[in-house]
Design an enzyme around this catalytic site. Structure first.
Site, mmCIF file in Angstrom:
data_model
loop_
_atom_site.group_PDB
_atom_site.id
_atom_site.type_symbol
_atom_site.label_atom_id
_atom_site.label_comp_id
_atom_site.label_asym_id
_atom_site.label_seq_id
_atom_site.Cartn_x
_atom_site.Cartn_y
_atom_site.Cartn_z
ATOM 1 N N ARG A 54 0.841 -1.208 0.000
ATOM 2 C CA ARG A 54 0.000 0.000 0.000
ATOM 3 C C ARG A 54 0.874 1.256 0.000
ATOM 4 O O ARG A 54 0.452 2.327 -0.425
ATOM 5 C CB ARG A 54 -0.969 0.000 1.193
ATOM 6 C CG ARG A 54 -1.872 1.236 1.241
ATOM 7 C CD ARG A 54 -3.112 1.040 2.107
ATOM 8 N NE ARG A 54 -2.798 0.548 3.425
ATOM 9 C CZ ARG A 54 -2.321 1.293 4.438
ATOM 10 N NH1 ARG A 54 -2.092 2.578 4.250
ATOM 11 N NH2 ARG A 54 -2.073 0.755 5.599
ATOM 12 N N TYR A 107 -14.434 16.638 -16.141
ATOM 13 C CA TYR A 107 -14.882 15.251 -15.986
ATOM 14 C C TYR A 107 -15.965 15.183 -14.892
ATOM 15 O O TYR A 107 -15.812 15.794 -13.822
ATOM 16 C CB TYR A 107 -13.691 14.364 -15.619
ATOM 17 C CG TYR A 107 -14.086 12.928 -15.359
ATOM 18 C CD1 TYR A 107 -14.547 12.122 -16.393
ATOM 19 C CD2 TYR A 107 -14.030 12.387 -14.081
ATOM 20 C CE1 TYR A 107 -14.928 10.812 -16.161
ATOM 21 C CE2 TYR A 107 -14.412 11.067 -13.842
ATOM 22 C CZ TYR A 107 -14.867 10.292 -14.885
ATOM 23 O OH TYR A 107 -15.249 9.001 -14.652
ATOM 24 N N ASP A 179 -5.507 17.728 -15.422
ATOM 25 C CA ASP A 179 -5.902 16.381 -15.841
ATOM 26 C C ASP A 179 -5.499 16.241 -17.308
ATOM 27 O O ASP A 179 -6.074 16.875 -18.189
ATOM 28 C CB ASP A 179 -7.424 16.213 -15.647
ATOM 29 C CG ASP A 179 -7.906 14.802 -15.969
ATOM 30 O OD1 ASP A 179 -7.266 14.115 -16.789
ATOM 31 O OD2 ASP A 179 -8.948 14.404 -15.406
ATOM 32 N N LYS A 204 -7.738 4.959 -19.421
ATOM 33 C CA LYS A 204 -8.011 5.410 -20.779
ATOM 34 C C LYS A 204 -6.800 5.159 -21.688
ATOM 35 O O LYS A 204 -6.479 4.019 -21.930
ATOM 36 C CB LYS A 204 -8.420 6.891 -20.745
ATOM 37 C CG LYS A 204 -9.415 7.240 -19.622
ATOM 38 C CD LYS A 204 -10.798 6.639 -19.808
ATOM 39 C CE LYS A 204 -11.683 6.726 -18.582
ATOM 40 N NZ LYS A 204 -11.882 8.058 -18.034
HETATM 41 C C1 LIG Z 1 -12.275 8.593 -16.786
HETATM 42 C C2 LIG Z 1 -11.723 9.900 -16.390
HETATM 43 C C3 LIG Z 1 -11.368 10.167 -15.054
HETATM 44 C C4 LIG Z 1 -11.627 9.171 -13.928
HETATM 45 O O1 LIG Z 1 -10.834 8.041 -14.079
HETATM 46 P P1 LIG Z 1 -11.244 6.590 -13.521
HETATM 47 O O2 LIG Z 1 -10.093 5.742 -13.923
HETATM 48 O O3 LIG Z 1 -12.545 6.210 -14.175
HETATM 49 O O4 LIG Z 1 -11.401 6.707 -12.049
HETATM 50 C C5 LIG Z 1 -10.800 11.397 -14.771
HETATM 51 N N1 LIG Z 1 -10.590 12.326 -15.727
HETATM 52 C C6 LIG Z 1 -10.933 12.105 -17.020
HETATM 53 C C7 LIG Z 1 -10.672 13.169 -18.023
HETATM 54 C C8 LIG Z 1 -11.506 10.892 -17.398
HETATM 55 O O5 LIG Z 1 -11.854 10.697 -18.673
#
Ligand SMILES: *Cc1c(COP(=O)(O)O)cnc(C)c1O
Length: 388
Positions: A54, A107, A179, A204
């Site tokens: 962890r 998001y 992000d 993603k």
């Molecule tokens: C999917 C997504 C997230 C969240 O990610 P998870 O892996 O689903 O927790 C955050 N920011 C963006 C731009 C996303 O497309």
């Protein structure tokens, strides 16, 4: 080394007399020590040896080091999901009474988390349109602590002038968080433009094969890394070694995949824009995109996310998502296969036309995550599903 080369060469933890080319999966939660002082030290710091997974794990660390180098940061924390990364950075940076400036195109999970922090911990949030960097100075208060942006924003591919917004945030003494999920470090490295923290949903593009859930935080400086690592460890945001291993495997082909995502999106954007039943196309590389000129300034290519609006509104969007055969109707994105959603009939179905418009979405808006197939096959699929 150039980014495409850097993506391929992953630092592999060393063995005494030889070296495996790929990173092994250290499927271990617990690590033994000879010396109690060394064990105590390892509990306090992310880089004094592996003690408990962890806190840190060798496979996860290999990925963290790799992502830090790709984004041009000093260190990274890999988490169990993108939301794990977002929670860790928000929870470790903000206190009750703090104020956050965030982009309104955001998001959904981030938006929900910020609203939750506001309701439960008295964190105040101001949403800005992201059209003019002066919006930052205008929103700043003595309690403002953070500026939160997305490189290419979900869902409608809004692109802010990142260097200018980050400069405005820094001038105001804010912690700047970006992000970078849609752009990936292949198209943009926000730390080079002044970001303090870059984050990803590795679910993603980094993973890229719709088979892993993960997230990452990359830091411009060591002190913040140590602070956030401490909170991520307390929150239990750690990813398991197999998720890290799948992500390492994904990142090695990220340059090839991104090239194809971008090239395919360019083809689809052009053909959709010329189709009589399509009102508008938003892909940052398309001259018709409202932020096209801004995007050209700091993105080396324009990504695989594309949004278009059908003249026939809600009904046409619904029929299109039912009519496609190759593309899959699915919420996630960034995989090798083309996926799409029609927000008005799925994620945003409770919203009426006005509420949709406020979110930048029309009744006929379709969001496409363009895959790496042959673009002609994707286009043929779209063409047979589009209204005549
Ligand atoms: C999917 C997504 C997230 C969240 O990610 P998870 O892996 O689903 O927790 C955050 N920011 C963006 C731009 C996303 O497309």
């Amino acid at each position: 080394m150039r980014p495409s080369t850097r993506a391929v060469h992953v630092p592999v933890p060393t063995l005494p007399n030889s070296r495996s080319i790929s990173v092994p999966i250290y499927q271990a939660s617990n690590f033994a020590f000879d010396d109690p002082d060394a064990l105590a030290e390892a509990l306090e710091s992310p880089d004094s040896g592996f003690v408990y997974s962890r806190y840190a794990n060798p496979t996860v660390r290999a990925l963290e080091d790799h992502l830090a180098r790709l984004e041009g940061g000093v260190a990274a924390v890999f988490t169990a999901s993108g939301m794990g990364a977002i929670s860790a950075v928000l929870m470790s940076t903000l206190r009750s009474g703090d104020h956050v400036i965030a982009q309104s195109c955001l998001y959904g999970g981030t938006y929900a988390m910020l609203n939750d922090l506001a309701a439960r911990f008295g964190v105040d949030v101001t949403y800005i349109a992201g059209d003019d960097p002066a919006e930052v100075a205008a929103a700043v208060r003595p309690s403002t602590r953070m500026l939160y942006l997305e490189t290419i924003a979900n869902p409608v591919t809004k692109v802010v002038d990142l260097p200018a917004f980050l400069a405005a945030g820094r001038a105001a003494g804010l912690v700047t968080v970006v992000d970078n999920t849609f752009a990936t470090p292949l198209l943009c490295r926000p730390i080079e433009h002044g970001a303090d923290v870059v984050l990803h949903s590795a679910t993603k593009y980094l993973g890229g094969h719709s088979d892993v859930t993960g997230g990452a935080l990359v830091f411009a400086e060591d002190q913040r890394y140590r602070e956030v690592w401490h909170h991520a460890m307390e929150l239990g945001a750690a990813a398991d070694p197999f998720a890290a291993w799948l992500t390492i495997r994904g990142v090695q082909t990220l340059p090839l995949r991104m090239r194809q995502h971008c090239a395919n999106a360019a083809v689809l954007a052009e053909r959709l824009a010329a189709h009589p039943s399509v009102v508008s196309v938003r892909w940052p590389g398309h001259p018709g995109h409202p932020d096209h000129e801004v995007a050209r300034g700091h993105l080396s290519d324009f990504g695989g996310m594309l949004v278009f609006d059908l003249a026939g509104g809600r009904e046409a969007g619904y029929a299109f998502t039912k009519g496609v055969r190759l593309a899959k109707l699915a919420v996630s994105l960034g995989g090798v296969e083309t996926t799409l959603v029609h927000p008005a009939s799925s994620s945003h179905r409770q919203l009426d036309a006005d509420a949709l418009l406020a979110a930048g979405i029309g009744e006929g808006t379709v969001r496409v995550s363009v895959g790496i197939e042959d673009a002609e096959d994707v286009w043929e699929d779209f063409a047979q599903a589009l209204p005549l």
